[in-house]
Design an enzyme around this catalytic site. Structure first.
Site, mmCIF file in Angstrom:
data_model
loop_
_atom_site.group_PDB
_atom_site.id
_atom_site.type_symbol
_atom_site.label_atom_id
_atom_site.label_comp_id
_atom_site.label_asym_id
_atom_site.label_seq_id
_atom_site.Cartn_x
_atom_site.Cartn_y
_atom_site.Cartn_z
ATOM 1 N N HIS A 39 0.822 -1.214 0.000
ATOM 2 C CA HIS A 39 0.000 0.000 0.000
ATOM 3 C C HIS A 39 0.855 1.264 0.000
ATOM 4 C CE1 HIS A 39 -2.924 2.774 2.277
ATOM 5 N NE2 HIS A 39 -3.470 2.571 1.083
ATOM 6 N N HIS A 81 -1.010 10.990 -1.803
ATOM 7 C CA HIS A 81 -2.306 10.538 -1.291
ATOM 8 C C HIS A 81 -3.256 11.680 -0.963
ATOM 9 C CE1 HIS A 81 -5.180 9.328 1.879
ATOM 10 N NE2 HIS A 81 -5.277 8.226 1.154
#
Length: 289
Positions: A39, A81
């Protein structure tokens, strides 16, 4: 000659299977281990969404990495992100008067000046926010595969087309690369747009649609990817009962699983993939199970 012909045939069969989501070709007996995805790269061990995180995932032996893509003020695609630069860079020091430091309000050249590693550890000071092109080159160099998230598409009209154009320029939409790419988003409209523009691309929806709506999602997505805490064996089974746009059953990737107990739990649910900041912990748990 016969052996080579057999190998070519096998390669062709595997190439067809690779167009589908990871692990689908190996699940006839339901015992295949879930695909483990690093991730934001191996983000427990290197600053998230950076090239060192990609390299760390490769060093740990993981093929799949996940990232997040957004767009700068001058139209460049970058891997980060948050929609703000504040958490993972030193933007507040470099540009103190430009709060709230939104990615979309900075040019690519301005973002390239920022330190995206010092917040994580002094060892990574000087690490930069990569452009998507730079990121793809590193993934390619490491022979990795990519779970690409279209982040906040509502902020960036047309970003799906732009991402697909870049992927095409980098040959990632060619047949031989299709088994190495999944595009996902929390936006159903964004996932649908990707599918409509490039039907061969494997897609994933981030979230947990009601079972009553899964037939609609099966028109444009191959994967339903909920948070692991929202999952149950019954829901995974329901997802698996639908056939996706590539005539294969819908798959489920669970996020973000960072401990052994959770990894074993979601594997028991029958998930097809596990997304983790600590992919090595998940791998060890699955091997011990």
């Amino acid at each position: 000659m016969h052996a080579r012909a057999a190998a070519v045939t096998a390669t062709a069969i595997l190439g067809t299977a690779a167009l589908l989501w990871p692990g689908s070709a190996a699940r006839a007996g339901e015992s295949a281990a879930p695909t483990v995805v690093a991730h934001r790269g191996a983000s427990a061990y290197a600053p998230e969404n950076t090239l060192p995180a990609v390299d760390k995932a490769a060093e740990l032996g993981f093929t799949w990495v996940e990232n997040d893509v957004q767009r700068t003020r001058d139209g460049r695609l970058v891997v980060i992100h948050d929609d703000t630069l504040a958490r993972t860079t030193n933007v507040e020091d470099v540009f103190p008067g430009r709060a709230p430091w939104k990615v979309k309000d900075f040019t690519a050249a301005e973002i390239a000046r920022l330190d995206a590693g010092g917040w994580y550890s002094p060892a990574y000071r000087g690490t930069r926010v990569p452009t998507l092109e730079q990121y793809m080159h590193r993934v390619e160099r490491n022979h990795e595969k990519l779970l690409l998230e279209v982040k906040n598409p509502e902020l960036y009209p047309g970003i799906e087309q732009q991402i697909l154009k870049l992927l095409g320029n980098e040959s990632w939409l060619d047949r031989q690369h299709r088994g190495r790419l999944i595009v996902q988003s929390f936006s159903a409209d964004s996932v649908r747009t990707v599918h409509d523009l490039e039907p061969a691309v494997v897609t994933g929806f981030l979230g947990k649609p009601p079972v009553s709506e899964l037939h609609e999602y099966a028109r444009f997505t191959d994967l339903i990817n909920p948070s692991y805490g929202s999952l149950s064996a019954g829901y995974v089974s329901s997802v698996h009962s639908f056939t996706g746009p590539h005539t294969k059953r819908l798959g489920v990737f669970a996020w973000t699983v960072n401990d052994a107990a959770a990894a074993r739990k979601v594997r028991g649910y029958g998930v097809d993939g596990i997304i983790s900041n600590k992919p090595d912990v998940v791998r060890a748990a699955l091997r011990a199970h």
